[in-house]
Structures are given as structure tokens and as C-alpha cells.
Motif scaffolding. Structure first.
Motif, mmCIF file in Angstrom:
data_model
loop_
_atom_site.group_PDB
_atom_site.id
_atom_site.type_symbol
_atom_site.label_atom_id
_atom_site.label_comp_id
_atom_site.label_asym_id
_atom_site.label_seq_id
_atom_site.Cartn_x
_atom_site.Cartn_y
_atom_site.Cartn_z
ATOM 1 N N LEU A 1 0.848 -1.188 0.000
ATOM 2 C CA LEU A 1 0.000 0.000 0.000
ATOM 3 C C LEU A 1 0.883 1.237 0.000
ATOM 4 C CD1 LEU A 1 -2.696 1.556 0.348
ATOM 5 C CD2 LEU A 1 -2.435 1.208 2.835
ATOM 6 N N PHE A 2 0.615 2.141 -0.932
ATOM 7 C CA PHE A 2 1.285 3.439 -0.976
ATOM 8 C C PHE A 2 0.275 4.491 -0.545
ATOM 9 C CE2 PHE A 2 3.664 1.001 -4.162
ATOM 10 C CZ PHE A 2 4.968 1.234 -3.730
ATOM 11 N N VAL A 3 0.703 5.381 0.361
ATOM 12 C CA VAL A 3 -0.215 6.381 0.915
ATOM 13 C C VAL A 3 0.389 7.767 0.785
ATOM 14 C CG1 VAL A 3 -1.474 7.121 2.973
ATOM 15 C CG2 VAL A 3 -1.001 4.686 2.625
ATOM 16 N N CYS A 4 -0.400 8.710 0.262
ATOM 17 C CA CYS A 4 -0.069 10.132 0.324
ATOM 18 C C CYS A 4 -1.344 10.861 0.705
ATOM 19 C CB CYS A 4 0.550 10.650 -0.981
ATOM 20 S SG CYS A 4 -0.542 10.725 -2.401
ATOM 21 N N TYR B 1 3.504 -4.518 3.233
ATOM 22 C CA TYR B 1 4.213 -3.245 3.349
ATOM 23 C C TYR B 1 3.220 -2.099 3.216
ATOM 24 C CZ TYR B 1 8.675 -5.607 2.702
ATOM 25 O OH TYR B 1 9.772 -6.417 2.857
ATOM 26 N N VAL B 2 3.435 -1.064 4.019
ATOM 27 C CA VAL B 2 2.716 0.198 3.879
ATOM 28 C C VAL B 2 3.796 1.271 3.770
ATOM 29 C CG1 VAL B 2 1.184 1.878 4.964
ATOM 30 C CG2 VAL B 2 0.715 -0.577 5.203
ATOM 31 N N ILE B 3 3.772 1.994 2.650
ATOM 32 C CA ILE B 3 4.762 3.038 2.419
ATOM 33 C C ILE B 3 4.049 4.377 2.334
ATOM 34 C CG2 ILE B 3 6.554 3.930 0.880
ATOM 35 C CD1 ILE B 3 7.094 1.039 0.000
ATOM 36 N N THR B 4 4.393 5.258 3.259
ATOM 37 C CA THR B 4 3.847 6.610 3.224
ATOM 38 C C THR B 4 4.816 7.497 2.450
ATOM 39 O OG1 THR B 4 4.819 7.004 5.415
ATOM 40 C CG2 THR B 4 2.480 6.438 5.338
ATOM 41 N N LEU B 5 4.244 8.427 1.688
ATOM 42 C CA LEU B 5 5.041 9.245 0.790
ATOM 43 C C LEU B 5 5.101 10.718 1.194
ATOM 44 C CD1 LEU B 5 3.540 7.331 -2.115
ATOM 45 C CD2 LEU B 5 5.995 7.484 -1.793
ATOM 46 N N ARG C 1 6.510 -1.018 7.701
ATOM 47 C CA ARG C 1 6.205 0.377 7.376
ATOM 48 C C ARG C 1 7.480 1.062 6.926
ATOM 49 N NH1 ARG C 1 1.567 3.151 9.284
ATOM 50 N NH2 ARG C 1 0.047 1.692 10.067
ATOM 51 N N LEU C 2 7.365 1.764 5.818
ATOM 52 C CA LEU C 2 8.456 2.573 5.294
ATOM 53 C C LEU C 2 7.920 3.977 5.064
ATOM 54 C CD1 LEU C 2 9.806 0.071 2.626
ATOM 55 C CD2 LEU C 2 10.782 0.519 4.867
ATOM 56 N N HIS C 3 8.821 4.938 5.092
ATOM 57 C CA HIS C 3 8.409 6.325 4.829
ATOM 58 C C HIS C 3 9.369 6.943 3.825
ATOM 59 C CE1 HIS C 3 6.681 10.233 5.369
ATOM 60 N NE2 HIS C 3 7.861 10.738 5.687
ATOM 61 N N TRP C 4 8.797 7.429 2.736
ATOM 62 C CA TRP C 4 9.557 8.145 1.723
ATOM 63 C C TRP C 4 9.017 9.575 1.713
ATOM 64 C CZ3 TRP C 4 8.603 4.298 -2.902
ATOM 65 C CH2 TRP C 4 9.243 3.077 -2.638
ATOM 66 N N THR D 1 10.642 10.110 -11.399
ATOM 67 C CA THR D 1 11.991 9.546 -11.460
ATOM 68 C C THR D 1 12.473 9.159 -10.061
ATOM 69 O OG1 THR D 1 12.515 10.780 -13.456
ATOM 70 C CG2 THR D 1 14.382 10.018 -12.140
ATOM 71 N N ALA D 2 12.241 10.020 -9.085
ATOM 72 C CA ALA D 2 12.656 9.733 -7.705
ATOM 73 C C ALA D 2 11.911 8.513 -7.154
ATOM 74 C CB ALA D 2 12.416 10.942 -6.816
ATOM 75 N N ILE D 3 10.624 8.429 -7.411
ATOM 76 C CA ILE D 3 9.845 7.275 -6.940
ATOM 77 C C ILE D 3 10.294 6.011 -7.655
ATOM 78 C CG2 ILE D 3 7.534 6.242 -6.921
ATOM 79 C CD1 ILE D 3 6.460 9.098 -6.326
ATOM 80 N N ASP D 4 10.540 6.103 -8.957
ATOM 81 C CA ASP D 4 11.003 4.933 -9.706
ATOM 82 C C ASP D 4 12.328 4.417 -9.151
ATOM 83 O OD1 ASP D 4 10.685 3.014 -11.818
ATOM 84 O OD2 ASP D 4 12.242 4.103 -12.926
ATOM 85 N N THR D 5 13.222 5.320 -8.794
ATOM 86 C CA THR D 5 14.500 4.913 -8.198
ATOM 87 C C THR D 5 14.257 4.171 -6.883
ATOM 88 O OG1 THR D 5 15.677 6.744 -9.230
ATOM 89 C CG2 THR D 5 16.696 5.769 -7.267
ATOM 90 N N ARG D 6 13.394 4.694 -6.052
ATOM 91 C CA ARG D 6 13.093 4.039 -4.768
ATOM 92 C C ARG D 6 12.413 2.691 -4.976
ATOM 93 N NH1 ARG D 6 12.272 8.373 -0.159
ATOM 94 N NH2 ARG D 6 13.543 10.037 -1.017
ATOM 95 N N VAL D 7 11.506 2.621 -5.935
ATOM 96 C CA VAL D 7 10.847 1.347 -6.234
ATOM 97 C C VAL D 7 11.888 0.325 -6.686
ATOM 98 C CG1 VAL D 7 9.310 0.202 -7.905
ATOM 99 C CG2 VAL D 7 8.539 2.253 -6.674
#
Length: 153
Positions: free
Chosen positions: A2-5, A74-78, A95-98, A122-128
Motif C-alpha cells: 500500500l502506498f499512501v499520500c 508493506y505500507v509506504i507513506t510518501l 512500514r516505510l516512509h519516503w 523519477t525519484a519514486i522509480d528509483t526508490r521502487v
């Protein structure tokens, strides 16, 4: 996954789409927002189409509350606001936080903010891409195989 913003109109849908693309759909990805907008930002649709060949034009933002009964590995907050608003989920997912700035605030018009969306994607793609080996290792331990672990994310 799950990606959350906050608005679920830019960062989290970009992350969702890019993870699906990078794993050929083998990882179930979804995104949500703590205060979702009525629609995806036009530049989200444009940057994913133009730079990655991904069509998300039919996708609509969803509220985080609609997913609280689901299980995630995984839950990743952006963004910091999303991290603060993100509820607990069953089975205690990783849980991860970007912390990624909102590209929609970069300009007064869609044309002016497009470069910020390109940088954000581009930044998100690098992190992915950096996340992929972690997912492969985690899932290999649980399935002795590819990315998908069979949970109902």
C-alpha cells in the motif's frame, strides 16, 4: 503493498503504477490518500503515459479508510501528513516512509508543474527499483518463489 499520500492524486498513484510495472504485476499494489482529491492530477496521468508507457487515466483516488480491513505486507507513506494519518493495519505490515514533496505545488499551471512531476516520478522509480531486492528476498522466504506471496493485499 500500500502506498499512501495525502491526496492520492500524484505520488502514491505514481508509486503504485511503477511498482506494478517493475514487477510485471506480480506484486499487488494499491494506493490511497488520507484526504483524496476528486481525480488524479493531469500531470500524474501525463508523466506515467509519456515517460513509462503506463495508462492510469481511468484510475480514481480512494480514501485510506476504505482499506483498513485489508492486509498488507508493506505500507509506504510518501509524505509526512500521510504518515501521521495512516492507521494501524492488521498483521503489522512493514512500514516505510519516503518523504517526497508534492509536485502539484510546484507551479500555478499544469504546464509549469510538469517538470516537478517528471522529477517526482523519477525519484519514486528509483526508490521502487531499490525496493525490488527487498521484496524478492522477503517473498522468497515466504514462498520460495517470485514476488507474489498470495496474501489478499
Amino acid at each position: 503493498m500500500l502506498f499512501v499520500c495525502t491526496g492520492n492524486s500524484a505520488r502514491s498513484p505514481i508509486a503504485e503504477a511503477l511498482l506494478r510495472r517493475r514487477t510485471s504485476g506480480q506484486v499487488k499494489a494499491i494506493s490511497a490518500g488520507s484526504r483524496p482529491k476528486p481525480r488524479l492530477h493531469a500531470n500524474t496521468v501525463r508523466v506515467l503515459r509519456d515517460r513509462f508507457g503506463i495508462d492510469v487515466a481511468a484510475q480514481r483516488p480512494r480514501h485510506l479508510d476504505t482499506l483498513t480491513d485489508r492486509r498488507f505486507d508493506y505500507v509506504i507513506t510518501l509524505c509526512d501528513k500521510a504518515r501521521e494519518a495512516c492507521p494501524e493495519f492488521r498483521d503489522n505490515p512493514h512500514r516505510l516512509h519516503w518523504s517526497i514533496p508534492d509536485p502539484a505545488t510546484a507551479g500555478d499551471t499544469d504546464q509549469a508543474s510538469y517538470p516537478a512531476f517528471a522529477r517526482t516520478a523519477t525519484a519514486i522509480d528509483t526508490r521502487v527499483r531499490h525496493l525490488l531486492p527487498v521484496l524478492a528476498t522477503t517473498n522468497r522466504q515466504s514462498t520460495q518463489g517470485g514476488f507474489h506471496n498470495g496474501r489478499d493485499e
